[in-house]
Design a protein around this motif. Structure first.
Motif, mmCIF file in Angstrom:
data_model
loop_
_atom_site.group_PDB
_atom_site.id
_atom_site.type_symbol
_atom_site.label_atom_id
_atom_site.label_comp_id
_atom_site.label_asym_id
_atom_site.label_seq_id
_atom_site.Cartn_x
_atom_site.Cartn_y
_atom_site.Cartn_z
ATOM 1 N N VAL A 101 0.834 -1.209 0.000
ATOM 2 C CA VAL A 101 0.000 0.000 0.000
ATOM 3 C C VAL A 101 0.862 1.249 0.000
ATOM 4 C CG1 VAL A 101 -1.561 1.377 1.453
ATOM 5 C CG2 VAL A 101 -2.044 -1.052 1.052
ATOM 6 N N VAL A 102 1.834 1.291 0.897
ATOM 7 C CA VAL A 102 2.693 2.469 1.007
ATOM 8 C C VAL A 102 3.504 2.669 -0.271
ATOM 9 C CG1 VAL A 102 4.673 3.460 2.233
ATOM 10 C CG2 VAL A 102 2.806 2.395 3.514
ATOM 11 N N GLU A 103 4.068 1.583 -0.791
ATOM 12 C CA GLU A 103 4.904 1.701 -1.982
ATOM 13 C C GLU A 103 4.073 2.109 -3.207
ATOM 14 O OE1 GLU A 103 8.413 -0.663 -4.403
ATOM 15 O OE2 GLU A 103 7.571 -1.577 -2.592
ATOM 16 N N ILE A 104 2.877 1.567 -3.336
ATOM 17 C CA ILE A 104 2.011 1.926 -4.461
ATOM 18 C C ILE A 104 1.641 3.408 -4.385
ATOM 19 C CG2 ILE A 104 -0.298 1.605 -5.441
ATOM 20 C CD1 ILE A 104 0.052 -1.422 -4.611
ATOM 21 N N ALA A 105 1.243 3.865 -3.202
ATOM 22 C CA ALA A 105 0.847 5.270 -3.037
ATOM 23 C C ALA A 105 2.030 6.204 -3.287
ATOM 24 C CB ALA A 105 0.263 5.504 -1.645
ATOM 25 N N GLN A 106 3.205 5.829 -2.785
ATOM 26 C CA GLN A 106 4.388 6.671 -2.986
ATOM 27 C C GLN A 106 4.780 6.726 -4.462
ATOM 28 O OE1 GLN A 106 7.267 4.947 -0.294
ATOM 29 N NE2 GLN A 106 6.815 6.443 1.304
ATOM 30 N N LEU A 133 -5.304 5.557 2.445
ATOM 31 C CA LEU A 133 -6.482 5.020 3.118
ATOM 32 C C LEU A 133 -7.356 4.217 2.162
ATOM 33 C CD1 LEU A 133 -7.737 5.007 5.912
ATOM 34 C CD2 LEU A 133 -9.135 6.946 5.212
ATOM 35 N N GLY A 134 -7.587 4.760 0.972
ATOM 36 C CA GLY A 134 -8.395 4.060 -0.026
ATOM 37 C C GLY A 134 -7.775 2.722 -0.388
ATOM 38 N N LEU A 135 -6.462 2.698 -0.525
ATOM 39 C CA LEU A 135 -5.771 1.458 -0.868
ATOM 40 C C LEU A 135 -5.879 0.431 0.258
ATOM 41 C CD1 LEU A 135 -2.471 2.721 -2.538
ATOM 42 C CD2 LEU A 135 -4.308 1.455 -3.649
ATOM 43 N N PHE A 136 -5.737 0.866 1.486
ATOM 44 C CA PHE A 136 -5.818 -0.049 2.628
ATOM 45 C C PHE A 136 -7.135 -0.815 2.630
ATOM 46 C CE2 PHE A 136 -2.323 1.859 5.251
ATOM 47 C CZ PHE A 136 -1.696 0.654 5.517
ATOM 48 N N THR A 137 -8.231 -0.104 2.355
ATOM 49 C CA THR A 137 -9.535 -0.750 2.422
ATOM 50 C C THR A 137 -9.802 -1.613 1.206
ATOM 51 O OG1 THR A 137 -10.567 1.191 1.439
ATOM 52 C CG2 THR A 137 -10.528 1.073 3.850
ATOM 53 N N THR A 138 -9.061 -1.396 0.124
ATOM 54 C CA THR A 138 -9.343 -2.098 -1.115
ATOM 55 C C THR A 138 -8.423 -3.270 -1.398
ATOM 56 O OG1 THR A 138 -10.071 -0.003 -2.005
ATOM 57 C CG2 THR A 138 -9.673 -1.758 -3.583
ATOM 58 N N VAL A 161 5.498 -2.301 -9.365
ATOM 59 C CA VAL A 161 5.256 -2.360 -7.921
ATOM 60 C C VAL A 161 4.200 -3.428 -7.604
ATOM 61 C CG1 VAL A 161 4.459 -1.099 -5.878
ATOM 62 C CG2 VAL A 161 5.916 0.043 -7.557
ATOM 63 N N PHE A 162 3.132 -3.475 -8.385
ATOM 64 C CA PHE A 162 2.095 -4.493 -8.160
ATOM 65 C C PHE A 162 2.690 -5.887 -8.311
ATOM 66 C CE2 PHE A 162 -0.950 -1.098 -8.411
ATOM 67 C CZ PHE A 162 -2.086 -1.586 -7.773
ATOM 68 N N ALA A 163 3.493 -6.090 -9.350
ATOM 69 C CA ALA A 163 4.097 -7.402 -9.599
ATOM 70 C C ALA A 163 5.023 -7.795 -8.458
ATOM 71 C CB ALA A 163 4.857 -7.373 -10.923
ATOM 72 N N LYS A 164 5.783 -6.833 -7.966
ATOM 73 C CA LYS A 164 6.730 -7.082 -6.879
ATOM 74 C C LYS A 164 6.011 -7.633 -5.641
ATOM 75 C CE LYS A 164 9.637 -4.402 -3.760
ATOM 76 N NZ LYS A 164 10.107 -3.049 -3.430
ATOM 77 N N HIS A 165 4.779 -7.160 -5.426
ATOM 78 C CA HIS A 165 4.013 -7.589 -4.256
ATOM 79 C C HIS A 165 2.995 -8.683 -4.602
ATOM 80 C CE1 HIS A 165 5.728 -4.580 -1.573
ATOM 81 N NE2 HIS A 165 5.648 -3.736 -2.569
#
Length: 81
Positions: free
Chosen positions: A8-13, A37-42, A68-72
């Motif tokens: 979440v943090v890395e995607i938002a950053q 916040l939006g990412l956390f809930t989703t 970033v998505f692939a990394k996680h």
């Protein structure tokens, strides 16, 4: 769960580095990817995501976020309008 927080943090950053509008679609919800916040809930509730990116640096933003998505190990499909 810790890996999700990191994601979440890395995607938002990462999203915050771009001026483009970056929206994540999960089921029928649309979330501003720059909103932690939006990412956390989703990111918890859904498994497949669509990424909508519009703006002057959209191509670079798409590439960076897909990485970033692939990394996680999160599945994301970039929607080309």
């Amino acid at each position: 769960m810790a890996t999700n927080n990191e994601a979440v943090v890395e995607i938002a950053q990462t999203a915050g580095k771009f001026s483009s509008s970056i929206v994540l679609q999960a089921d029928n919800k649309y979330i501003d990817v720059k909103s932690i916040l939006g990412l956390f809930t989703t990111l918890v509730s859904s498994h497949s995501y669509e990424l909508h990116v519009h703006g002057p640096d959209a191509e670079e933003a798409k590439k960076a976020l897909v990485e970033v998505f692939a990394k996680h190990n999160l599945k994301v499909e970039v929607v080309s309008e």
